[in-house]
Design an enzyme around this catalytic site. Structure first.
Site, PDB file in Angstrom:
ATOM      1  N   CYS A  29      48.372  32.898  53.926  1.00  0.00           N
ATOM      2  CA  CYS A  29      47.781  33.915  54.807  1.00  0.00           C
ATOM      3  C   CYS A  29      46.905  33.242  55.872  1.00  0.00           C
ATOM      4  O   CYS A  29      46.206  32.271  55.582  1.00  0.00           O
ATOM      5  CB  CYS A  29      46.951  34.904  54.000  1.00  0.00           C
ATOM      6  SG  CYS A  29      47.925  35.774  52.764  1.00  0.00           S
ATOM      7  N   CYS A  36      35.079  36.106  38.957  1.00  0.00           N
ATOM      8  CA  CYS A  36      36.244  35.984  39.838  1.00  0.00           C
ATOM      9  C   CYS A  36      36.905  34.639  39.517  1.00  0.00           C
ATOM     10  O   CYS A  36      36.248  33.601  39.593  1.00  0.00           O
ATOM     11  CB  CYS A  36      35.741  36.029  41.281  1.00  0.00           C
ATOM     12  SG  CYS A  36      36.999  35.681  42.497  1.00  0.00           S
ATOM     13  N   CYS A  87      36.251  33.038  49.218  1.00  0.00           N
ATOM     14  CA  CYS A  87      37.572  32.594  48.798  1.00  0.00           C
ATOM     15  C   CYS A  87      37.937  31.181  49.268  1.00  0.00           C
ATOM     16  O   CYS A  87      38.111  30.929  50.448  1.00  0.00           O
ATOM     17  CB  CYS A  87      38.611  33.579  49.317  1.00  0.00           C
ATOM     18  SG  CYS A  87      40.294  33.184  48.868  1.00  0.00           S
ATOM     19  N   CYS A 126      47.706  27.632  47.417  1.00  0.00           N
ATOM     20  CA  CYS A 126      48.520  28.850  47.398  1.00  0.00           C
ATOM     21  C   CYS A 126      49.646  28.693  48.405  1.00  0.00           C
ATOM     22  O   CYS A 126      49.441  28.160  49.495  1.00  0.00           O
ATOM     23  CB  CYS A 126      47.666  30.066  47.751  1.00  0.00           C
ATOM     24  SG  CYS A 126      48.593  31.615  47.712  1.00  0.00           S
ATOM     25  N   CYS A 161      42.980  32.773  55.278  1.00  0.00           N
ATOM     26  CA  CYS A 161      42.538  32.310  53.947  1.00  0.00           C
ATOM     27  C   CYS A 161      42.522  30.785  53.884  1.00  0.00           C
ATOM     28  O   CYS A 161      43.537  30.133  54.156  1.00  0.00           O
ATOM     29  CB  CYS A 161      43.476  32.880  52.880  1.00  0.00           C
ATOM     30  SG  CYS A 161      43.154  32.240  51.228  1.00  0.00           S
ATOM     31  N   GLU A 218      38.034  27.131  41.821  1.00  0.00           N
ATOM     32  CA  GLU A 218      36.692  27.658  41.647  1.00  0.00           C
ATOM     33  C   GLU A 218      36.693  28.992  40.918  1.00  0.00           C
ATOM     34  O   GLU A 218      37.689  29.704  40.882  1.00  0.00           O
ATOM     35  CB  GLU A 218      36.014  27.813  43.004  1.00  0.00           C
ATOM     36  CG  GLU A 218      36.716  28.807  43.892  1.00  0.00           C
ATOM     37  CD  GLU A 218      36.194  28.798  45.319  1.00  0.00           C
ATOM     38  OE1 GLU A 218      35.238  28.080  45.603  1.00  0.00           O
ATOM     39  OE2 GLU A 218      36.759  29.538  46.125  1.00  0.00           O
TER      40      GLU A 218
HETATM   41  N1  SAH Z   1      46.213  35.875  46.307  1.00  0.00           N
HETATM   42  C1  SAH Z   1      45.605  37.094  45.935  1.00  0.00           C
HETATM   43  C2  SAH Z   1      44.266  36.914  45.268  1.00  0.00           C
HETATM   44  C3  SAH Z   1      43.359  35.851  45.774  1.00  0.00           C
HETATM   45  S1  SAH Z   1      42.670  36.144  47.359  1.00  0.00           S
HETATM   46  C4  SAH Z   1      45.497  38.015  47.124  1.00  0.00           C
HETATM   47  O1  SAH Z   1      45.745  37.585  48.241  1.00  0.00           O
HETATM   48  O2  SAH Z   1      45.204  39.182  46.904  1.00  0.00           O
HETATM   49  C5  SAH Z   1      41.477  37.399  46.995  1.00  0.00           C
HETATM   50  C6  SAH Z   1      41.056  38.243  48.201  1.00  0.00           C
HETATM   51  O3  SAH Z   1      40.307  37.437  49.125  1.00  0.00           O
HETATM   52  C7  SAH Z   1      42.244  38.809  48.954  1.00  0.00           C
HETATM   53  O4  SAH Z   1      42.092  40.164  49.244  1.00  0.00           O
HETATM   54  C8  SAH Z   1      42.210  37.995  50.218  1.00  0.00           C
HETATM   55  O5  SAH Z   1      42.799  38.674  51.263  1.00  0.00           O
HETATM   56  C9  SAH Z   1      40.744  37.754  50.432  1.00  0.00           C
HETATM   57  N2  SAH Z   1      40.450  36.650  51.347  1.00  0.00           N
HETATM   58  C10 SAH Z   1      41.126  35.494  51.492  1.00  0.00           C
HETATM   59  N3  SAH Z   1      40.556  34.722  52.439  1.00  0.00           N
HETATM   60  C11 SAH Z   1      39.493  35.403  52.885  1.00  0.00           C
HETATM   61  C12 SAH Z   1      38.499  35.131  53.861  1.00  0.00           C
HETATM   62  N4  SAH Z   1      38.483  33.985  54.539  1.00  0.00           N
HETATM   63  N5  SAH Z   1      37.564  36.061  54.076  1.00  0.00           N
HETATM   64  C13 SAH Z   1      37.547  37.225  53.361  1.00  0.00           C
HETATM   65  N6  SAH Z   1      38.454  37.538  52.434  1.00  0.00           N
HETATM   66  C14 SAH Z   1      39.419  36.643  52.199  1.00  0.00           C
HETATM   67 FE1  SF4 Z   2      47.185  33.058  48.805  1.00  0.00          FE
HETATM   68 FE2  SF4 Z   2      44.919  33.314  50.127  1.00  0.00          FE
HETATM   69 FE3  SF4 Z   2      47.017  34.810  50.812  1.00  0.00          FE
HETATM   70 FE4  SF4 Z   2      45.723  35.293  48.495  1.00  0.00          FE
HETATM   71  S1  SF4 Z   2      44.877  35.510  50.572  1.00  0.00           S
HETATM   72  S2  SF4 Z   2      47.947  35.161  48.832  1.00  0.00           S
HETATM   73  S3  SF4 Z   2      45.124  33.198  47.935  1.00  0.00           S
HETATM   74  S4  SF4 Z   2      46.899  32.569  50.960  1.00  0.00           S
END
Ligand code: SAH
Ligand code: SF4
Length: 385
Positions: free
Chosen positions: A115, A104, A344, A111, A118, A91
C-alpha cells in the site's frame, strides 16, 4: 529439532502429547502453564509428572522472541521491537485505555501488498511469521505487563492484528494463533475482542468466516476502484464490489453485526467532501441494502518515502460529519504513543534500513529495555553518535 510449544494451539499440543505417549488432557495442563501462567521453564510446571517434564526437556522448548527495544510513551503506550532473524524485525504495541488493554501485533516481517501510504508496504515482504512468533508477542506482552503493572489479573483484553503484515496472507500460521487467543485454557479472549484487519483478501475472508469468525476490520481507504487501485494494489484483483460482497458474507458469521472500515486520511488524495459522499453511497447502496459498518478514520502517520501528507484535522472532522450525517457511525482514531512513533511499521522500517547500510542489529541492543528520549533516538536512527 525440538518442538517450540508456542507453535501449537490446544489441539496441536494434544496431538504432540500423544506422540510422547501422554494422555491428551496433559496438554490442557501444559497449555495453561504456558499461556495463563507464563511459565518459561518446564521445571516450574510442578503438577506435571516428573517423567513428562523430563520428556519435554528433551523434545520441546519454549522459544519467545528476542527483544530489540522497548519504548514507553507518556500516555502509557508501550512498543516493542522484536528481532526475528536475518535483519528482520517486527513490532507490537500495547495501548492501555480506561476499560481495556489492547495489544496490536504483527503477522509478517514486511508485507507484499505494498500500500502506498504504509511504511511496512514500502519495505517489501521478507517472510511470514510462524504461529509461535505471532503468539509469542502476546505471550511476552501479557506476562511482562502483569509484572510491570503489578497486576494479578489479565492485562490484555483485546488483540488487533494491525501491526506489520497482511494477516490473511499468512493464514496457515494465523489460524492456530487465533485459536490460542480464544481458547479458555489460553488467553480466553472473546471473538468480539480479537480483530483481524485485512486490506481485502476476499477468498481468505470467506475461509476465516468458516474457520474462526473473529471481529473483522477492512482497510478501505478509497470510495472508488480507480483511487483504491492506486492506494491498495490488491484492489486490481478484487475490486470494491467483490470486497463488499465478501463483507456481507462475513457478516453472516461475524461475532459483531458490523464490519469496521478503516480509512487512512491522506491530504488532497482521498479526503475531499465528494469522497465522503461517494463512500456513504458505496456502503449504503451496495447490493441494494448496503453493508452494515462503522468507519474508523485514521490520521496518516507520515514517513518520508511516501511523499504523502496527513490531512488537516478540520478536513478529517468535515469528512466524519458527512458520514455521520448519512447515518454511519464514524470515529476518528486517537493518535496514541506519538512520542515513541507507535505507528504502523515505522520503527521496524528504521532497523531494516540500518541493516541494509550495514549497521548490525546487534548494536540496537544498547537501547534494549530502556526508554530512550525522542531526540536521542532521532540521532541514533540517523546514525550520528
Ligand atoms: N495489513 C492489514 C493490517 C495491518 S495495517 C491491513 O492493511 O489492514 C493496519 C492498519 O494500519 C491498516 O488499516 C492500514 O491501512 C493502516 N496504516 C498503514 N500505514 C499507515 C500509515 N502510515 N498511517 C496510518 N495508518 C496506516
Ligand atoms: Fe500490508 Fe501495510 Fe497494506 Fe496492511 S497497509 S496490507 S501492512 S502494505
Amino acid at each position: 529439532m525440538t518442538a517450540n510449544l508456542l507453535d501449537f494451539d490446544l489441539e496441536g499440543l494434544a496431538a504432540y502429547c500423544e506422540t510422547l505417549g501422554e494422555k491428551r488432557f496433559r496438554a490442557t495442563q501444559l497449555f495453561r502453564w504456558i499461556h495463563q501462567k507464563g511459565a518459561t521453564d518446564f521445571d516450574q510446571m510442578t503438577d506435571l509428572a516428573r517423567s513428562l517434564r523430563e520428556k519435554l526437556k528433551v523434545g520441546a522448548h519454549l522459544q519467545g522472541l528476542k527483544i530489540l527495544t522497548q519504548h514507553e510513551s507518556k500516555d502509557g503506550t508501550i512498543k516493542w521491537l522484536f528481532d526475528v532473524g536475518n535483519g528482520d524485525a517486527v513490532e507490537a504495541v500495547f495501548i492501555p485505555e480506561d476499560d481495556r488493554g489492547t495489544l496490536c501485533i504483527s503477522s509478517q516481517a514486511g508485507c507484499a501488498v505494498g500500500c502506498r501510504f504504509c511504511s511496512t508496504g514500502h519495505q517489501g515482504f521478507s517472510r511470514n511469521l510462524t504461529t509461535g512468533e505471532i503468539v509469542g508477542q502476546l505471550w511476552f506482552a501479557e506476562h511482562f505487563l502483569r509484572r510491570h503493572l503489578k497486576s494479578a489479573q489479565r492485562v490484555i483484553s483485546n488483540v488487533v492484528m494491525m501491526g506489520m503484515g497482511e494477516p490473511l496472507q499468512n493464514y496457515a500460521a494465523l489460524l492456530p494463533a487465533l485459536k490460542v487467543m480464544l481458547d479458555d485454557h489460553g488467553y480466553g479472549l472473546s471473538r468480539r475482542r480479537v480483530t483481524v484487519s485485512t486490506s481485502g483478501m476476499v477468498r481468505m475472508m470467506d475461509r476465516l468466516a468458516r474457520d474462526c469468525p473473529v471481529a473483522l476490520a477492512v482497510s478501505l481507504h478509497a470510495p472508488n476502484d480507480e483511487l483504491r487501485d492506486h492506494l491498495v494494489p490488491l484492489n486490481r484483483k478484487h475490486g470494491l464490489a467483490d470486497l463488499l460482497d465478501a463483507c456481507n458474507r462475513y457478516l453472516e458469521h461475524a461475532p459483531r453485526d458490523f464490519i469496521t472500515f478503516e480509512y487512512c486520511m491522506l491530504d488532497g488524495v482521498n479526503d475531499q467532501p465528494e469522497h465522503a459522499r461517494q463512500l456513504a453511497q458505496l456502503v449504503q447502496r451496495h447490493a441494494g441494502s448496503g453493508v452494515s459498518c462503522k468507519f474508523n478514520l485514521i490520521p496518516f502517520n507520515p514517513f518520508p518515502a511516501s511523499g504523502l501528507v496527513r490531512s488537516p484535522q478540520h478536513r478529517v472532522q468535515a469528512f466524519a460529519k458527512i458520514l455521520i450525517d448519512a447515518g454511519i457511525v464514524t470515529t476518528v482514531r486517537k493518535t496514541r504513543g506519538d512520542d515513541i512513533d507507535a505507528a504502523c511499521g515505522q520503527l521496524a522500517g528504521d532497523v531494516k534500513d540500518r541493516t541494509r547500510v550495514g549497521v548490525r542489529i546487534a548494536q540496537q541492543r544498547t537501547v534494549m529495555l530502556k526508554q530512550v528520549p525522542a531526540d536521542a533516538r532521532a540521532a541514533k536512527e540517523t546514525g550520528t553518535p
